[in-house]
Enzyme design. Structure first.
Site, short mmCIF file in Angstrom:
data_model
loop_
_atom_site.label_atom_id
_atom_site.label_comp_id
_atom_site.label_asym_id
_atom_site.label_seq_id
_atom_site.Cartn_x
_atom_site.Cartn_y
_atom_site.Cartn_z
N GLU A 127 46.38 23.98 40.57
CA GLU A 127 46.01 23.78 39.17
C GLU A 127 44.49 23.62 39.01
OE1 GLU A 127 48.02 20.35 37.76
OE2 GLU A 127 50.03 21.06 38.31
N ASP A 156 46.59 13.35 57.40
CA ASP A 156 46.87 12.63 58.64
C ASP A 156 48.37 12.59 58.92
OD1 ASP A 156 45.80 10.75 60.75
OD2 ASP A 156 47.16 9.37 59.74
#
Length: 568
Positions: free
Chosen positions: A285, A207
């Site tokens: 990751e 956002d």
């Protein structure tokens, strides 16, 4: 080997409070979402994006977060969330969640600590507290205005109740902005990202992704007259030859100019990009291609592309496309610019027509008066089309959008042809914009009314009771999903067919070649020809087998406001 699923995905936005209510309290919830996932699988979407469901006082419908790592009891529990993710994944649907990093709720523990702490303290350094101007600090630190109307600063009180420092809130006064120059803030959001990634989410819609960093010194700035609430200008409406520039959807002034510093000092500052490079390293990751999608209201598109460079985010919403009027020349221009801008950094373009912040496109694309983003529509608004006119154009626009290469976003209920709800009673409205402008702007409630599932059920199947946090119009019965399922020519059937063909013909991974068909916007993507008649008169239909039409055809003629997919 990676699938890069996000490059071609059809992603469906769920506004949780308005999607499905499992417990009958009138508020949608996570269990309700889980119960309706079969319908989304049948629709043919690849992923869902959930607007905020975190612990919140709900001053801005959950975009004021008090606890980023828990579910608000209105929506359920973390166990409900885990069950929803498991069910979605079992159906082959990925789950993206909203993240709100620009600001928190004023009920967040950190902000409560800041209010209780002294100026210059570590607790206040997490937010943007500043001394006021004037002899006694009685004036705000600068002239910035809130996106929701009114000043962007509120003065705090000290422990004795005396006026003290001011704090910045680009949105409501209950939404204080974080200070992203503070490493403690950055580390906290790394923790939040890992919390949800560990629970299996497939990505984050970020956002106000253009707002985290503010210009040094927080200089005064006045937006252009007629600007939209997120920094852009102009509204979105019908044919530009019948409208003024403001109503045509053409920006009167760019939201952020190409030169750094020429735009609002709180939007699109260069420092935001290091934040997202950091987040991208963290997401990489994790297995399974987790993604970041930016809500970045930035002009021009070449600048939006900075958010999706190879080491930053994966997608950015294409608001330039959303704000383009239903006009062949304007659409061709923005499609070319989109493919060029995003392609220049190796990213897919995204396409979107509706979301929880804009007037639904089944109304908006046919409005014939100015309607800047964020202002909404209500009984006193001008230029509102009839439902039939708006729906015809919306279906045609959707059929065009779903034929374009890249990723497409859909907003809950658009597959039912839902229009903007314009005649909400004043006492039912809840958007902060309505209150902060004293009713001058209607705000966004009209696109957030709970959606209909079964025509004869309580609350049209939204929940097991008649309760509904915003009142549903009587017309919802005719538009309910069960009235459209399996019905030839229904809006739902058109969406299902378009999404099925989009996937089977690999249109999202295709390429675009423009064609010349008089009076239309025409293109080829792979083996299909797409012709959209944005004009006012029927045109000759090219030869080919009709695979999809947004509305009835007239023999060998393509009616106005109609799009067709053909196989030569």
């Amino acid at each position: 080997m990676t699938s890069e699923w996000w490059r071609t995905a059809a992603i469906y936005q769920i506004y949780p409070r308005s999607f499905a209510d499992a417990n009958g309290d009138g508020m949608g919830d996570l269990a309700g979402i889980t119960s309706r996932l079969g319908s989304l699988e049948a629709l043919g979407v690849d992923a869902i994006w959930l607007s905020p469901f975190y612990t919140s006082p709900q001053k801005d419908a959950g975009y004021d977060v008090a606890d980023y790592c828990d579910v608000d009891p209105r929506f359920g529990t973390l166990a409900d969330f885990d069950a929803m993710v498991a069910e979605a994944h079992a159906r082959g649907i990925r789950v993206i969640v909203d993240l709100v990093p620009n600001h928190s709720s004023d009920q967040h523990l950190w902000f409560q600590e800041a209010l209780a702490a002294a100026p210059g303290s570590a607790a206040r350094a997490r937010y943007l507290f500043r001394d006021g101007r004037g002899d006694a600090g009685e004036l705000p630190p600068n002239n910035w205005e809130s996106v929701f109307g009114g000043p962007a600063w509120t003065r705090s009180l000290d422990a004795e109740g005396r006026p003290g420092q001011w704090y910045l809130h680009l949105f409501d006064s209950s939404q204080p902005d974080f200070d992203w120059t503070n490493e403690e803030v950055r580390e906290e959001f790394r923790r939040i990202l890992r919390f949800w990634l560990d629970r299996g989410v497939d990505g984050f819609r970020v956002d106000v992704a253009h707002g985290l960093i503010k210009a040094d010194g927080l200089p005064d700035w006045t937006p252009a007259e007629g600007a939209g609430s997120m920094g852009g200008a102009g509204g979105v409406g019908g044919h530009p030859d019948t409208l003024g520039a403001e109503a045509s959807g053409v920006a009167l002034e760019p939201a952020i100019s190409e030169e750094e510093g020429d735009g609002a000092p709180y939007w699109a500052q260069e420092g935001v990009h290091e934040v997202y490079r950091d987040w991208r390293r963290l997401l990489d990751e994790y297995p399974g291609e987790r993604i970041l999608a930016a809500e970045a209201w930035v002009d021009p598109l070449s600048k939006v592309a900075k958010w999706v460079r190879p080491d930053e985010m994966h997608q950015s919403f294409n608001f330039a496309y959303l704000e383009t009027p239903w006009d062949a020349d304007a659409l061709r221009t923005v499609i070319d610019e989109s493919l060029a801008a995003f392609g220049s950094v190796g990213a897919p373009s995204t396409w979107v027509l509706s979301n929880h912040d804009v007037v639904r496109h089944a109304t908006r694309l046919s409005v014939t008066a100015a309607n800047p983003q964020g202002h909404g529509l209500g009984p006193r608004s001008k230029g509102i089309p009839t439902y039939e006119v708006g729906l015809r154009r919306a279906r045609a626009a959707t059929a065009l959008m779903l034929a374009l290469p890249g990723s497409a976003y859909l907003y809950q209920g658009e597959e039912l042809g839902l229009p903007e709800v314009i005649d909400l009673p004043d006492d039912a409205r809840q958007d902060p914009t309505w209150f902060r402008t004293d009713g001058e702007r209607y705000g966004r409630d009209g696109c957030r009314v709970p959606i209909p599932w079964e025509s004869s059920a309580p609350s049209y199947g939204f929940g097991p009771t008649d309760a509904s946090w915003l009142p549903q119009p009587d017309s919802w019965a005719e538009l309910a999903r069960d009235r459209q399922e399996g019905v030839e020519g229904s809006t739902l059937s058109m969406y299902q067919a378009a999404l099925r063909l989009r996937r089977s013909l690999s249109l999202g991974a295709g390429s675009l070649e423009w064609l010349h068909v008089d009076g239309t916007l025409a293109l080829r993507n792979g083996e299909i020809t797409v012709v959209a008649n944005t004009g006012t008169e029927p045109v000759a239909l090219p030869a080919g087998d009709v695979l999809l039409a947004s509305g009835p055809l007239d023999g060998d003629r393509l009616p106005a406001d109609t799009t067709v997919w053909l196989r030569a």
